[in-house]
Write a protein that holds these residues in place. Sequence first.
Motif, PDB file in Angstrom:
ATOM      1  N   ASP A 180      32.845  48.386  32.355  1.00  0.00           N
ATOM      2  CA  ASP A 180      33.984  47.465  32.335  1.00  0.00           C
ATOM      3  C   ASP A 180      34.809  47.585  33.612  1.00  0.00           C
ATOM      4  N   VAL A 181      35.190  48.834  33.957  1.00  0.00           N
ATOM      5  CA  VAL A 181      36.055  49.014  35.123  1.00  0.00           C
ATOM      6  C   VAL A 181      35.307  48.746  36.423  1.00  0.00           C
ATOM      7  N   THR A 182      33.991  48.977  36.430  1.00  0.00           N
ATOM      8  CA  THR A 182      33.194  48.661  37.619  1.00  0.00           C
ATOM      9  C   THR A 182      33.212  47.162  37.889  1.00  0.00           C
ATOM     10  N   LEU A 183      32.973  46.380  36.867  1.00  0.00           N
ATOM     11  CA  LEU A 183      32.989  44.928  37.007  1.00  0.00           C
ATOM     12  C   LEU A 183      34.369  44.432  37.429  1.00  0.00           C
ATOM     13  N   SER A 184      35.406  44.973  36.791  1.00  0.00           N
ATOM     14  CA  SER A 184      36.766  44.538  37.112  1.00  0.00           C
ATOM     15  C   SER A 184      37.160  44.927  38.529  1.00  0.00           C
ATOM     16  N   ALA A 185      36.740  46.123  38.967  1.00  0.00           N
ATOM     17  CA  ALA A 185      37.064  46.560  40.322  1.00  0.00           C
ATOM     18  C   ALA A 185      36.428  45.635  41.350  1.00  0.00           C
ATOM     19  N   TRP A 186      35.161  45.258  41.119  1.00  0.00           N
ATOM     20  CA  TRP A 186      34.515  44.355  42.076  1.00  0.00           C
ATOM     21  C   TRP A 186      35.245  43.013  42.117  1.00  0.00           C
ATOM     22  N   MET A 187      35.655  42.504  40.965  1.00  0.00           N
ATOM     23  CA  MET A 187      36.369  41.221  40.944  1.00  0.00           C
ATOM     24  C   MET A 187      37.703  41.309  41.683  1.00  0.00           C
ATOM     25  N   ALA A 188      38.312  42.498  41.713  1.00  0.00           N
ATOM     26  CA  ALA A 188      39.613  42.673  42.360  1.00  0.00           C
ATOM     27  C   ALA A 188      39.483  43.271  43.755  1.00  0.00           C
ATOM     28  N   ARG A 189      38.297  43.189  44.344  1.00  0.00           N
ATOM     29  CA  ARG A 189      38.041  43.856  45.619  1.00  0.00           C
ATOM     30  C   ARG A 189      38.975  43.381  46.723  1.00  0.00           C
TER      31      ARG A 189
END
Length: 352
Positions: A23-32
């Motif tokens: 979850d946090v991996t996906l969210s981090a990429w979206m907020a890069r």
Amino acid sequence: MAYSESPLPLVLTMGEPAGIGPDVTLSAWMARYDRSLPAFYCLADPNLLKARAARLGLAVPIEIVSAADATRVFAHALPVVPLESKAFAEPGQPERSAAIGVIEAIARSVGDVRAGLASAIVTNPINKKVLVDAGFQHPGHTEFLGMLSAAWSGTAARPIMMLAGPGLRAVPATIHVPIAAVPGLLTEQLILHTARTVDQEMRRRFGIANPRIAVAGLNPHAGEGGVMGTEDDAVLRPAVARLRQEGIDAVGPLAPDTMFHPVARARYDVALCMYHDQALIPAKTIAFAETVNVTLGLPFVRTSPDHGTAFDIAGTGQADFSSLAAALRLADELARNEAGYVAEHAAARHMA
């Protein structure tokens, strides 16, 4: 580009597949862009990330790549270097069969840094019980990375945990041991080794030329002259005196109940604590979402978000990725600082 560019990407391990790591991996990429994150690739099961993105309703394109292509791909897709082992689990339902993939990701991340494919390692949280049930023989990430480091360098490593946040850096001298065992484990040699490593890494990776180390007492009021325990006078004071003789700016032992308020924290750069909770409770209280777990004493930079697998909220969209974002930024900063430190000292040696 809004994110911090680096010659090499970071490598991010998958962590426990049933937890909030995906979850946090996906969210981090979206907020890069919003979080100014450095380029990274994930060592993971691509099917896990695709399924989790679909469950969360996140439009995250996932591209299977080699580590060498990660930085190029990062702008338009989440780069994933696939594991050889299948590592899939439904949110909140850990699978023992996925443990092999979790271990593989950690081991391969070290290999990637050693091969010059990544600048530093960031690890998503693991579930120790799942790994132990599958035959894992290490107390946690830190100890496993120490074993991998020893295999790399040929010398025994004694890795050290640091919790680094915007208001406090804290290091526990003992980590994953019962509280009853702590007094017997605290030796002058352990304090000396820990403080020397902290001093060296604060200079080399954190860019602090003269780090100030505050040593916490073990007992209430740091023993109060032996009335509340003898360890502070018998072990900690001689260790601090020895450190100061070596030129390390260490003070203590200090009363633990008065060394974590804002005025006290302004007097030091890192707190050397005696046991796990003495360090982690103030660190997490001061800045839970922004505190990062850093492993010192390794030949590579490793950080991790300072939270667990959170099975209860995995796959629900409630996971906060702030700690992972902070871990990614700090890993990039430490790797850059170390590269600069090495280059500077190499130049100085050449001039000499």
